[in-house]
Design an enzyme around this catalytic site. Structure first.
Site, PDB file in Angstrom:
ATOM      1  N   CYS A 163       0.840  -1.196   0.000  1.00  0.00           N
ATOM      2  CA  CYS A 163       0.000   0.000   0.000  1.00  0.00           C
ATOM      3  C   CYS A 163       0.877   1.248   0.000  1.00  0.00           C
ATOM      4  O   CYS A 163       1.206   1.800   1.054  1.00  0.00           O
ATOM      5  CB  CYS A 163      -0.926  -0.007   1.220  1.00  0.00           C
ATOM      6  SG  CYS A 163      -2.177   1.292   1.181  1.00  0.00           S
TER       7      CYS A 163
ATOM      8  N   THR B 279     -26.075   3.106  11.320  1.00  0.00           N
ATOM      9  CA  THR B 279     -27.152   2.820  10.368  1.00  0.00           C
ATOM     10  C   THR B 279     -27.893   4.114  10.044  1.00  0.00           C
ATOM     11  O   THR B 279     -27.955   5.031  10.873  1.00  0.00           O
ATOM     12  CB  THR B 279     -28.139   1.785  10.916  1.00  0.00           C
ATOM     13  OG1 THR B 279     -29.141   1.518   9.918  1.00  0.00           O
ATOM     14  CG2 THR B 279     -28.814   2.263  12.186  1.00  0.00           C
TER      15      THR B 279
ATOM     16  N   ASN C 207     -30.888   3.536   8.430  1.00  0.00           N
ATOM     17  CA  ASN C 207     -32.204   2.916   8.211  1.00  0.00           C
ATOM     18  C   ASN C 207     -32.674   3.058   6.764  1.00  0.00           C
ATOM     19  O   ASN C 207     -33.827   3.381   6.491  1.00  0.00           O
ATOM     20  CB  ASN C 207     -33.245   3.517   9.165  1.00  0.00           C
ATOM     21  CG  ASN C 207     -32.907   3.222  10.610  1.00  0.00           C
ATOM     22  OD1 ASN C 207     -32.687   2.080  10.981  1.00  0.00           O
ATOM     23  ND2 ASN C 207     -32.843   4.270  11.425  1.00  0.00           N
TER      24      ASN C 207
ATOM     25  N   THR D 199     -31.376  -2.631   8.942  1.00  0.00           N
ATOM     26  CA  THR D 199     -30.260  -3.321   8.263  1.00  0.00           C
ATOM     27  C   THR D 199     -29.400  -4.142   9.217  1.00  0.00           C
ATOM     28  O   THR D 199     -28.317  -4.585   8.844  1.00  0.00           O
ATOM     29  CB  THR D 199     -29.361  -2.289   7.550  1.00  0.00           C
ATOM     30  OG1 THR D 199     -28.799  -1.389   8.531  1.00  0.00           O
ATOM     31  CG2 THR D 199     -30.146  -1.487   6.522  1.00  0.00           C
TER      32      THR D 199
END
Length: 564
Positions: free
Chosen positions: A204, A458, A460, A470
């Site tokens: 990386c 979340t 929703n 979820t």
């Protein structure tokens, strides 16, 4: 990077003094004369003042200093340094303060008009996978980007992508600051070098360059960046632990810990030093997954992020197009409409499965034997991830020992697998947290907050639908990563993973978690085709943190065994 290190604005290039790293700049007008100056150091630093008037004054002074320097440059007695030009480029591309961004752009234009060869960014946004317009909006996430700039002196691509989820980013920045800046057992330059070693394991270059720069700013020895063999012997002794943490943490044993911390070890690590180094490595390995998984472009002042050579007339810098975007652009309208419909159907099917799964789990109770069978089936599933990539740049390869040591499936088919780690026997909540808190006070709290925030995060919603629970999907993602790492939850039905995670999503998740350097645009765009990019970034955050926790659990279990 958002590493918590307040830049000293010394304009040390990322090792640009070495010929191999500047050969790609294409600059015919070199900025390496002894008469080079950085007249604007203090003004640049004061651009981060929280006082608006002081920032305005610093901006005017910066402009005057650079204009004076341009006059001097014309007479040949002094010239703008390459590092100052790159700093202006970065401000013009990523500074969240509009007045600073516009002024930096103007100064570069004036410099160019005065005959100075100025650097140009090679990409238009933070990510090669996500359109820049989805992240560069003047909106709710702007406040946290401004705070990041004022605190750290820059807003990097990592921060800009994470800002799609401000609640998580706030927590992440606190952890970064604690790891790299607060008082602790490891010197600040060593902390960044440990992260350089960790990032190199996954090829990386983005993270290697970020931490290399911070390492030099913290007073690190530049020769260490030309190869691990030049580093302190104590840091070199982390090699085995670093490669196991990155690729096969389940192989870490009490013996590995003992070899580093026991009374006869030479050099000897204290347990506090070792836990600090372990967290730095696990943290960086997981961040590499995020960098590759989001397709982060090099920073404007990174090697590979800019060029000094003139671009063709009318050229507009752009992010590399997704591998399949060219095909999509040439699709006929009916094909494009069909793909949209197919994507919408996929979302409907997933939502239906989530509801049915919740109902089924409420009505049926699996036996423990069936739960184990489903776990075994999931962890031994064949998910291909191998992709051929070009060789990593020299600045990464010189920092890796045993580059051929890579991830191998925890349970290859037909082979004897290592013992499963049962979460009930050793978990973060009941065991790992207290070990970290004991050896590195407060760090357990920072990590725990990260895990909690990402697990509970979340909005929703799902794709075009609102008011969606979820939880089952987020839980399936987290437990699937732990399953790949050989960690089993006795009370979790792993049949849910197969129901909720389609194969294209599993390919992306396993690649990102286990072989992050093999992640491609095609793999990223293949899953959740009708979801927002912010939702895919959300999935990346879950994978990143689940991977970090899994790696830490194996090491902390071995440390616990040693202490006992």
């Amino acid at each position: 990077m958002a590493s918590g290190s307040t830049p000293s604005f010394t304009f040390q290039a990322n090792g640009d003094e070495t010929p191999r790293q500047v050969s790609g700049s294409g600059s015919s007008r070199r900025h390496d004369s002894e008469s080079e100056i950085c007249p604007a150091t203090k003004s640049l630093a004061r651009l981060c003042s929280r006082d608006k008037d002081e920032r305005a004054t610093a901006l005017e002074k910066l402009s005057q200093e650079i204009l004076v320097c341009l006059e001097l440059d014309r007479a040949g007695s002094a010239r703008l340094s390459k590092q100052t030009l790159l700093h202006l480029l970065r401000l013009s591309r990523t500074c969240p303060l509009q007045e600073v961004r516009m002024r930096a752009t103007e100064l570069l234009s004036v410099a160019q008009e005065e005959g100075i060869e100025v650097p140009r960014a090679l990409a238009s946004g933070p990510s090669a996978f996500i359109p820049a317009k989805e992240m560069l909006i003047e909106g709710l996430n702007q406040d946290i980007l401004i705070e990041s700039f004022l605190s750290l002196g820059r807003v990097d691509h990592l921060t800009m992508v994470m800002a799609l989820h401000p609640t998580y980013l706030s927590c992440f920045l606190r952890t970064q600051h604690a790891l790299f800046e607060l008082d602790g057992p490891l010197p600040r330059d060593w902390r960044h070098y440990v992260s350089v070693m960790a990032a190199a394991r996954h090829h990386c270059s983005y993270m290697v360059q970020q931490h290399s720069k911070a390492f030099l700013e913290a007073g690190g020895e530049e020769s260490w960046l030309s190869g691990i063999r030049h580093a302190h012997v104590k840091l070199r002794s982390l090699h085995t632990l670093n490669k196991l943490l990155a690729h096969r943490p389940w192989l870490i044993t009490q013996q590995h810990i003992q070899e580093l911390v026991c009374a006869g070890a030479e050099p000897r690590w204290s347990l506090a030093e070792l836990i600090h180094a372990v967290i730095l490595m696990a943290h960086t390995h997981s961040l590499c997954s995020f960098v590759w998984g989001c397709g982060l472009n090099p920073e404007p002042d990174h090697i590979g992020g800019y060029a000094f050579h003139p671009l063709s007339p009318g050229h507009i810098p752009h992010s590399p197009a997704p591998e399949d975007s060219r095909q999509e652009a040439s699709q006929s309208l009916p094909s494009a409409v069909r793909q949209t419909v197919d994507g919408a159907v996929e979302v409907e099917v997933l939502m239906k499965r989530m509801v049915e799964l919740q109902q089924q789990q409420e009505e049926e109770e699996c036996t423990q034997e069936e739960m184990v069978t489903r776990f075994e089936r999931e962890r031994s599933e064949s998910i291909p991830t191998a992709v051929v990539r070009g060789a990593p740049p020299e600045l990464v390869l010189c920092l890796v020992e045993e580059p051929e040591f890579r991830y191998e499936d925890f349970a290859p088919r037909g082979e004897q697998s290592p013992p499963i780690m049962r979460a009930q026997d050793y978990s973060w909540e009941d065991h790992g947290f207290s070990v970290v808190q004991r050896l590195l006070p407060d760090m357990g709290q920072f990590l725990d907050e990260e895990f909690q925030v990402v697990s509970n995060l979340t909005y929703n919603r799902m794709a075009m639908h609102e008011d969606v629970d979820t939880y089952t999907l987020r839980k399936a993602l987290w437990n699937y990563i732990h399953c790949l790492y050989g960690i089993r939850y006795d009370d979790y039905d792993y049949g849910s993973v197969n129901v909720l995670l389609e194969r294209s999503l599993k390919v992306f998740v396993k690649t990102m978690a286990c072989h992050p350097e093999q992640t491609t645009a095609r793999i990223y765009h293949a899953f959740w085709r009708h979801f927002r990019h912010s939702e895919k970034v959300h999935a990346n955050l879950i994978v990143m943190e689940a991977r970090q926790q899994a790696a830490l659990l194996y090491t902390l279990r071995s440390i616990t065994a040693y202490i006992k």
